[in-house]
Structures are given as structure tokens and as C-alpha cells.
Design a protein around this motif. Structure first.
Motif, mmCIF file in Angstrom:
data_model
loop_
_atom_site.group_PDB
_atom_site.id
_atom_site.type_symbol
_atom_site.label_atom_id
_atom_site.label_comp_id
_atom_site.label_asym_id
_atom_site.label_seq_id
_atom_site.Cartn_x
_atom_site.Cartn_y
_atom_site.Cartn_z
ATOM 1 N N TYR A 189 0.814 -1.199 0.000
ATOM 2 C CA TYR A 189 0.000 0.000 0.000
ATOM 3 C C TYR A 189 0.854 1.258 0.000
ATOM 4 O O TYR A 189 1.894 1.322 0.644
ATOM 5 C CB TYR A 189 -0.936 0.005 1.205
ATOM 6 C CG TYR A 189 -2.103 -0.929 1.032
ATOM 7 C CD1 TYR A 189 -1.976 -2.284 1.295
ATOM 8 C CD2 TYR A 189 -3.324 -0.459 0.565
ATOM 9 C CE1 TYR A 189 -3.029 -3.151 1.101
ATOM 10 C CE2 TYR A 189 -4.394 -1.319 0.375
ATOM 11 C CZ TYR A 189 -4.244 -2.663 0.642
ATOM 12 O OH TYR A 189 -5.288 -3.519 0.447
ATOM 13 N N TYR A 206 -7.134 8.558 -2.764
ATOM 14 C CA TYR A 206 -6.882 7.288 -2.106
ATOM 15 C C TYR A 206 -8.197 6.595 -1.773
ATOM 16 O O TYR A 206 -9.209 7.234 -1.498
ATOM 17 C CB TYR A 206 -6.079 7.509 -0.824
ATOM 18 C CG TYR A 206 -4.628 7.900 -1.065
ATOM 19 C CD1 TYR A 206 -4.300 9.168 -1.525
ATOM 20 C CD2 TYR A 206 -3.605 7.010 -0.805
ATOM 21 C CE1 TYR A 206 -2.980 9.528 -1.742
ATOM 22 C CE2 TYR A 206 -2.280 7.364 -1.013
ATOM 23 C CZ TYR A 206 -1.970 8.618 -1.480
ATOM 24 O OH TYR A 206 -0.670 8.969 -1.697
ATOM 25 N N GLU A 207 -8.160 5.271 -1.754
ATOM 26 C CA GLU A 207 -9.382 4.497 -1.518
ATOM 27 C C GLU A 207 -9.761 4.455 -0.044
ATOM 28 O O GLU A 207 -10.941 4.484 0.305
ATOM 29 C CB GLU A 207 -9.208 3.077 -2.050
ATOM 30 C CG GLU A 207 -10.451 2.210 -1.885
ATOM 31 C CD GLU A 207 -10.316 0.865 -2.575
ATOM 32 O OE1 GLU A 207 -9.255 0.588 -3.151
ATOM 33 O OE2 GLU A 207 -11.288 0.080 -2.510
ATOM 34 N N ASP A 240 -3.781 3.290 -0.391
ATOM 35 C CA ASP A 240 -4.315 2.707 -1.628
ATOM 36 C C ASP A 240 -3.267 1.771 -2.208
ATOM 37 O O ASP A 240 -2.087 1.842 -1.835
ATOM 38 C CB ASP A 240 -4.664 3.807 -2.636
ATOM 39 C CG ASP A 240 -5.715 3.372 -3.641
ATOM 40 O OD1 ASP A 240 -6.526 4.223 -4.053
ATOM 41 O OD2 ASP A 240 -5.735 2.178 -4.007
#
Length: 121
Positions: free
Chosen positions: A32, A108-109, A98
Motif C-alpha cells: 500500500y 486514495y481508496e 491505496d
């Protein structure tokens, strides 16, 4: 699903320091990319610092030389050391993660809930 929990915010006087932490869980098996963002009332969320999987870092011009982003992979924790704080650093600070690198772009998720930083003059 990745969970991010920030801590370390607080109130300090100008010139002081704080260290923010972001504990990550649920991220095993993937690499990540992570970053710190901040948002002041009435302003857009802005990127502060980001770190790649190889440890490469990038900073917003407004914090260069004062803030340092780092991570401890063994502890799954992201840090933001903030020195020489200014009143304009006052904001809610968020960490983000992310599987792709968005650098300082807030795409970003995964996001934490935020931790408040208040700097008084």
C-alpha cells in the motif's frame, strides 16, 4: 478492507511539535501507498506528505523542511512528525492508503477518521 486509525493530534503553540500516528489493519498481502492529508474549515482537503512502498517521500511545499513522513512496516503504522508548527497548520489531519500511488492527490481508496491539530499563535 483496510482500516486506518489516526492518533496524536492536539493543541500546541506556534513553534511546537506533534507526532501523528496512523495504525493500519486489514492490509496484509498487498503493498500500500500511504499519505497524510489535512482539511481546514471551509477549505479543500490538501495533500501534506506521501510515501511509496520503497520509502520514497513527497511533501507539499508548505511543509517541506518541517514535516517528516515515515512508516514502520513491522507495526503497520504510518507517522507524521510535525515540527515548527504554524497557526496555518491548524486542520483535521487524515491518513490515507491505496494500492496505487496518488502522491498528494486525495484519490486514495481508504481513509481514517482524522485527528485534529490546533496551533495557536
Amino acid at each position: 478492507q483496510v482500516q486506518l486509525v489516526e492518533s496524536g493530534g492536539g493543541s500546541v503553540q506556534a513553534g511546537g511539535s506533534l507526532r501523528l500516528s496512523c495504525a493500519a489493519s486489514g492490509a496484509s498481502g498487498y503493498t500500500y501507498y500511504m499519505g497524510w492529508f489535512r482539511q481546514a474549515p471551509g477549505k479543500e482537503r490538501e495533500g501534506v506528505a506521501a510515501i511509496d512502498s520503497d520509502g520514497s517521500t513527497i511533501y507539499a511545499d508548505s511543509v517541506k523542511g518541517r514535516f517528516t513522513i515515515s512508516k514502520d512496516n513491522a507495526k503497520n503504522t504510518l507517522y507524521l512528525q510535525m515540527n515548527s508548527l504554524k497557526p496555518e497548520d491548524t486542520a483535521m489531519y487524515y491518513c490515507a492508503a491505496d494500492r496505487v500511488s496518488w502522491y498528494l492527490i486525495p484519490n486514495y481508496e481508504y481513509w481514517g477518521q482524522g485527528t485534529q491539530v490546533t496551533v495557536s499563535s
